[in-house]
Design an enzyme around this catalytic site. Structure first.
Site, PDB file in Angstrom:
ATOM      1  N   HIS A 172       0.827  -1.212   0.000  1.00 41.61           N
ATOM      2  CA  HIS A 172       0.000   0.000   0.000  1.00 41.61           C
ATOM      3  C   HIS A 172       0.857   1.255   0.000  1.00 41.61           C
ATOM      4  O   HIS A 172       0.381   2.336   0.364  1.00 41.61           O
ATOM      5  CB  HIS A 172      -0.901   0.015   1.242  1.00 41.61           C
ATOM      6  CG  HIS A 172      -1.677  -1.236   1.439  1.00 41.61           C
ATOM      7  ND1 HIS A 172      -2.570  -1.684   0.509  1.00 41.61           N
ATOM      8  CD2 HIS A 172      -1.689  -2.136   2.446  1.00 41.61           C
ATOM      9  CE1 HIS A 172      -3.114  -2.825   0.940  1.00 41.61           C
ATOM     10  NE2 HIS A 172      -2.587  -3.125   2.106  1.00 41.61           N
ATOM     11  N   HIS A 192      -7.023  -4.746  -0.832  1.00 35.37           N
ATOM     12  CA  HIS A 192      -6.330  -6.039  -0.981  1.00 35.37           C
ATOM     13  C   HIS A 192      -7.037  -6.899  -2.012  1.00 35.37           C
ATOM     14  O   HIS A 192      -6.950  -8.122  -1.982  1.00 35.37           O
ATOM     15  CB  HIS A 192      -6.322  -6.821   0.326  1.00 35.37           C
ATOM     16  CG  HIS A 192      -5.867  -6.062   1.502  1.00 35.37           C
ATOM     17  ND1 HIS A 192      -6.724  -5.342   2.303  1.00 35.37           N
ATOM     18  CD2 HIS A 192      -4.622  -5.891   2.029  1.00 35.37           C
ATOM     19  CE1 HIS A 192      -6.022  -4.773   3.287  1.00 35.37           C
ATOM     20  NE2 HIS A 192      -4.759  -5.086   3.130  1.00 35.37           N
TER      21      HIS A 192
END
Lengths: 331, 331
Positions: free
Chosen positions: B57, B219
């Site tokens: 991320h 995700h």
């Protein structure tokens, strides 16, 4: 093609409106002609530092407008040079008696249009100089270029000359610094995928699932060769070796290393590649004294990266370290 | 899959070495366990502010370590929670008598591992609190979550609480500010493509050439619905309406608007989408007082974006405006 846009023909103007909304304290944005200008320009007694070129390389150039960097940026249509009248408008809006310096990436259209604008402004009595940036060692001539292309090194020229402008260096001095940086900066890139221009709707070129193109330009121009995909160690070495050999950079040299994403390559890969480049340079005895890592000279949604090396000296290092306050670079 | 990596199983460690090389004056990086720590930590008399979670991320969380933001970040494997002992190591390395505050995105593994670490540190006499961030309005429960997911709002919590830490606010005060921000921040995202995890080698999910997924997680978790591709006006409205309705945000409210790229969506599209969001908010009478635009909470190479709204007040605005000096945010 899936892109977060409205009318594909209006992308640049629509994005500029978003940029204006995002940075009201920093920027003044115009859409006809398209200009991104420091909110506090013109600055009396300071050189007007102007760059520009086709859109699609964001944050280059509009993201680098602000204190310590560009006075104005002139964005053309996607991958298309801005017109001479747009460059003239940027000069008229920012020049305040100390002259204007145009930083121009070496593409045929950009060079022609910026130099035409400089000549026309000169006829009106404004002292305007242009410095051409041609840092890409990949190819000698290209589809859009006589001579080498201007790529990632542009960011370093804009930062360092912008610091000189902020210090009050005069036009001749700023031009000399720009030429000195251009003489000491070299770049090369690799593409994993081609970029998709909004109004074209499909990628400028396609690569196989296990294929990359070494020495690619930032508009989908051909590179040196297509090869099977390699690991990061291999790809980074393929970019670094021609850069090192070109200037050349040698053991004991102090450098700025700029590891740039072409757009869609994520930061986790970019930091990984940066680490490889630092290791390879250390093995050669080249000392990395300053770094820049991120997506700063992009090609729309292209996956890939480039490396840029600048040979530093004390003056260039100090100018690099000077404060900067733009949308994309602050310190 | 083409990624600029070496061994797919070593990506996180390799990227951390690159990050350490890129920011030597700012960060101290460890690889066993993986930690990214402020170079000047521990800071006597200051709360240790720690966040973390799966890698992939970036720049979240390591890019937000530094003065005015996090004291340390604990990166797990890609899309995988860090272990309790890694979180304990971060606490041990940064806590200096004023306690530690853990900012935890609401995923089952993260919550379990951070709370276990907090308990173990508590048994050794360290005052450690955890605040769970759950700003994603898209879905109630998800594949990795009981309750809402933590997404882009995390950046705003880390910045604002980091400013409070820098001002010397004590642990209870920092915890209260964190809970107040969590109570006032809401997000939602859209995916145009799925992310590809390096050791998986193929995308987590695939979308058709004319299909997007609304309400996606970071995700590859499922969102609310898959719909045919829309223009920017349509997509932005689909993200903004559920956010506005949830808190709710109403006419006269002052907000921070954060327009986030999921990774591969380029800045030209992101600014365009930001402009649309500003226009829609202005039409509702919601006043945008602060902005953040860029790839700050990404999902590897996913194309897509998210919007985050935070309802501001004078205290939160001042803390937002306080200086910050990290790899990814400076002002």
């Amino acid at each position: 093609m899936k892109k977060i846009i409205n009318d594909p023909a209006a992308v640049v103007g629509d994005a500029l409106r978003g940029m204006a909304a995002a940075h009201p304290e920093l920027l003044r944005v115009r859409t006809d002609p398209a200009l991104i200008v420091r909110a506090d320009a013109p600055l009396a007694g300071r050189v007007a530092l102007i760059s520009g070129g086709g859109s699609g390389h964001e944050p280059l150039h509009g993201g680098f407008v602000g204190r310590g960097m560009l006075t104005a940026a002139v964005p053309g249509a996607v991958f298309t040079s801005p017109t001479p009248d747009a460059v003239q408008a940027a000069i008229a809006e920012t020049e305040a008696g100390a002259g204007a310096l145009l930083l121009v990436k070496n593409y045929t259209g950009d060079v022609l249009n910026f130099e035409t604008a400089a000549e026309l402004a000169g006829l009106e009595g404004t002292d305007v100089r242009a410095v051409i940036i041609d840092d890409d060692v990949a190819v000698k001539d290209s589809t859009h270029t006589a001579g080498r292309r201007g790529v990632g090194g542009t960011v370093l020229v804009e930062k360092i000359v912008g610091a000189a402008v902020e210090r009050g260096v005069d036009l001749a001095g700023c031009e000399a610094i720009a030429r000195r940086v251009v003489g000491r900066v070299r770049s090369m890139g690799v593409a994993l995928t081609g970029p998709t221009v909004p109004h074209a709707g499909s990628p400028s070129f396609t690569l196989g699932d296990d294929e990359v193109e070494i020495g690619i330009g930032i508009h989908g121009e051909p590179g040196r060769e297509r090869i099977p995909m390699e690991d990061a160690d291999g790809l980074v070495a393929r970019l670094l070796e021609p850069i090192l050999a070109d200037l050349p950079f040698e053991a004991g040299d102090e450098v700025l290393l700029f590891t740039n994403s072409m757009g869609a390559t994520p930061l986790i890969e970019l930091y990984l590649a940066h680490g490889v480049a630092e290791r390879l340079l250390a093995e050669r005895g080249v000392r990395v004294r300053r770094r820049l890592v991120g997506p700063y000279t992009t090609s729309l949604d292209m996956q890939g990266m480039s490396l840029t090396l600048l040979k530093l000296d004390d003056e260039l290092t100090e100018l690099w370290d000077d404060p900067v306050r733009t949308a994309a670079l602050h310190w």
